[in-house]
Write a protein that holds these residues in place. Structure first.
Motif, short mmCIF file in Angstrom:
data_model
loop_
_atom_site.label_atom_id
_atom_site.label_comp_id
_atom_site.label_asym_id
_atom_site.label_seq_id
_atom_site.Cartn_x
_atom_site.Cartn_y
_atom_site.Cartn_z
N ASN A 40 0.42 -1.07 -0.09
CA ASN A 40 -0.05 0.08 0.08
C ASN A 40 0.67 0.98 0.02
OD1 ASN A 40 -2.42 -0.71 0.29
ND2 ASN A 40 -2.40 -1.19 2.30
N GLU A 41 0.05 2.64 -0.85
CA GLU A 41 0.89 2.88 -0.47
C GLU A 41 0.85 4.08 0.61
OE1 GLU A 41 2.78 3.46 -3.87
OE2 GLU A 41 2.54 6.10 -3.75
N PRO A 42 2.01 4.50 1.91
CA PRO A 42 1.82 4.90 2.71
C PRO A 42 1.56 6.98 2.43
CG PRO A 42 4.34 4.63 1.80
CD PRO A 42 3.29 4.38 0.69
N ARG A 44 1.18 10.56 2.53
CA ARG A 44 2.07 11.35 3.46
C ARG A 44 1.55 12.99 3.24
NH1 ARG A 44 6.55 8.48 3.88
NH2 ARG A 44 7.09 7.45 2.25
N PRO A 45 2.28 14.04 3.79
CA PRO A 45 1.56 15.43 4.05
C PRO A 45 1.05 16.22 3.10
CG PRO A 45 3.77 15.36 5.43
CD PRO A 45 3.44 13.77 4.32
N TRP A 46 2.18 15.91 1.76
CA TRP A 46 1.48 16.76 0.41
C TRP A 46 0.16 16.02 -0.20
CZ3 TRP A 46 1.52 13.68 -3.95
CH2 TRP A 46 1.79 12.74 -4.44
N MET A 47 -0.18 15.09 0.07
CA MET A 47 -1.32 13.99 -0.23
C MET A 47 -2.94 15.15 -0.13
SD MET A 47 -0.56 9.93 -0.28
CE MET A 47 0.73 9.69 -1.28
N PHE A 51 -7.18 12.76 -3.41
CA PHE A 51 -5.47 11.32 -3.90
C PHE A 51 -5.53 10.33 -3.09
CE2 PHE A 51 -1.68 10.65 -4.45
CZ PHE A 51 -1.31 10.67 -5.64
N HIS A 54 -8.76 8.03 -3.60
CA HIS A 54 -7.74 7.11 -4.80
C HIS A 54 -7.36 6.22 -5.36
CE1 HIS A 54 -8.06 7.46 -9.38
NE2 HIS A 54 -6.42 6.72 -9.11
N VAL A 55 -5.90 6.87 -4.63
CA VAL A 55 -5.16 5.18 -3.79
C VAL A 55 -5.16 4.44 -2.69
CG1 VAL A 55 -2.64 5.38 -3.10
CG2 VAL A 55 -2.94 7.17 -4.96
N HIS A 57 -8.95 3.15 -3.35
CA HIS A 57 -9.79 2.92 -3.89
C HIS A 57 -11.03 2.95 -2.59
CE1 HIS A 57 -7.25 1.01 -7.07
NE2 HIS A 57 -6.66 0.67 -5.94
N ARG A 76 -9.15 20.01 -2.73
CA ARG A 76 -7.23 19.66 -2.69
C ARG A 76 -6.84 19.97 -2.16
NH1 ARG A 76 -7.40 14.99 -5.90
NH2 ARG A 76 -9.62 14.57 -6.96
N ARG A 77 -6.95 20.59 -1.22
CA ARG A 77 -5.45 21.27 -0.06
C ARG A 77 -5.02 19.52 0.54
NH1 ARG A 77 -8.17 23.78 4.76
NH2 ARG A 77 -9.89 21.93 4.06
N PRO A 78 -3.76 20.19 0.08
CA PRO A 78 -2.21 18.83 0.99
C PRO A 78 -2.69 18.77 2.69
CG PRO A 78 -1.34 20.37 -0.50
CD PRO A 78 -3.00 21.67 -0.09
N ARG A 80 -1.07 18.85 4.92
CA ARG A 80 -0.01 19.14 5.71
C ARG A 80 -0.60 21.11 5.90
NH1 ARG A 80 4.88 21.83 2.04
NH2 ARG A 80 2.69 23.40 1.74
#
Lengths: 111, 197
Positions: A40-42, A44-47, A51, A54-55, A57, A76-78, A80
């Motif tokens: 699985n994708e960890p 991150r604060p930029w996501m 997003f 979606h990653v 599902h 769509r604010r990150p 962070r």
């Protein structure tokens, strides 16, 4: 003569380093390619929340609710930035999102 | 720094993408490959238009490359005059110039998308070697457009595996760079007769 020998030693060192780098990065690439399907994708604060949804599902609404933000798929604010607005640590939000994703996974939620 | 760049593109879209790729083309170490993959993922989510993203990434990169070429062209000789002795003196630099011209097109094209770590250096070297601006620009536009289309498309297809894909492609690129360096050094070491100074 001494200069030629020094040049040869430097070339040999460079050659060994280049071969080592080739194998090191090649090994890492091979390891990642084996894991890419099931890992699985960890988070991150930029996501942003959509997003992450979606990653993984899943739907974004439960994720927004998990961090106490009104659900809005266009937000769509990150994370962070959300953490800064909400005056909460980023790690805290990531923990809540991870928990919500685990619950969504257990309930077999469709995307 | 990487997180801030990725957050900017994920939040602001194409304008941020344009600025980041242009700065990266000048040699600032930013995660451009991962950024293009993330852009592809954003396109898969409907947050950004894929064609606009490819166009913006290509134009931004080409402008950054042109700036690097210009610095090499108009500032390169001053640098060579100052540090030329470290590279082996005027005769050696003349031979390097000839080599750069002979494989210039392929070097420019492949350093845009395959061995991206070399890109900014090739821009400077092409300018300093006075490689034809027209040829540089043609190969540059082809390489950057191909690279942008490739990585954004990969992000579109593997939109739920962006970080793993970015890491995989980064490692493959460094491994390839290591292989090229090993081949070049190995050839010099084992097959080439020593140069006379």
């Amino acid at each position: 003569m001494a200069q030629t020998r020094r040049q040869t030693i430097l070339l040999l060192l460079g050659f060994c380093l280049a071969v080592a780098a080739t194998f090191f990065f090649g090994y890492r690439a091979g390891r990642t390619s084996r894991r890419i399907r099931w890992q699985n994708e960890p988070i991150r604060p930029w996501m942003s929340v959509p997003f992450i949804a979606h990653v993984h599902h899943t739907r974004s609404e439960p994720l927004f609710q998990a961090i106490g933000v009104p659900p809005d798929p266009r937000d769509r604010r990150p994370i962070r930035d959300i953490a800064r607005t909400e005056k909460r640590p980023v790690a805290d939000l990531i923990r809540n999102l991870d928990k919500a994703l685990a619950e969504a996974g257990q309930s077999g939620q469709a995307p | 720094m990487n997180d801030q760049v990725l957050a900017a593109v994920a939040h602001y879209g194409s304008p941020a993408l344009f600025v980041v790729v242009a700065i990266a083309a000048l040699g600032v170490p930013l995660p451009v490959t991962l950024l293009l993959i993330v852009t592809g993922s954003l396109a898969a989510q409907g947050a950004i238009d894929i064609w606009l993203a490819i166009a913006v990434a290509s134009v931004g990169s080409v402008l950054g490359d042109q700036a690097g070429y210009a610095i090499g062209r108009w500032g390169g000789h001053a640098l060579i005059a100052r540090f030329g002795r470290l590279l082996g003196g005027p005769e050696r630099i003349r031979r390097l110039d000839q080599k750069a011209r002979s494989w210039g097109g392929a070097g420019v094209f492949f350093s845009r998308w395959l061995v991206t770590a070399l890109g900014p250096w090739i821009n400077l070297a092409s300018g300093a070697a006075e490689y034809s601006w027209l040829r540089f620009t043609v190969w540059d536009v082809l390489g950057e457009s191909f690279g942008a289309a490739l990585y954004v498309s990969l992000g579109l297809v593997f939109s739920d595996r962006v970080q793993a894909l970015g890491s995989l492609l980064g490692d493959l690129s460094w491994s390839l760079l290591g292989l090229l360096a090993a081949a070049l050094l190995g050839w010099k070491l084992f097959f080439r007769r020593p140069e006379r100074d």
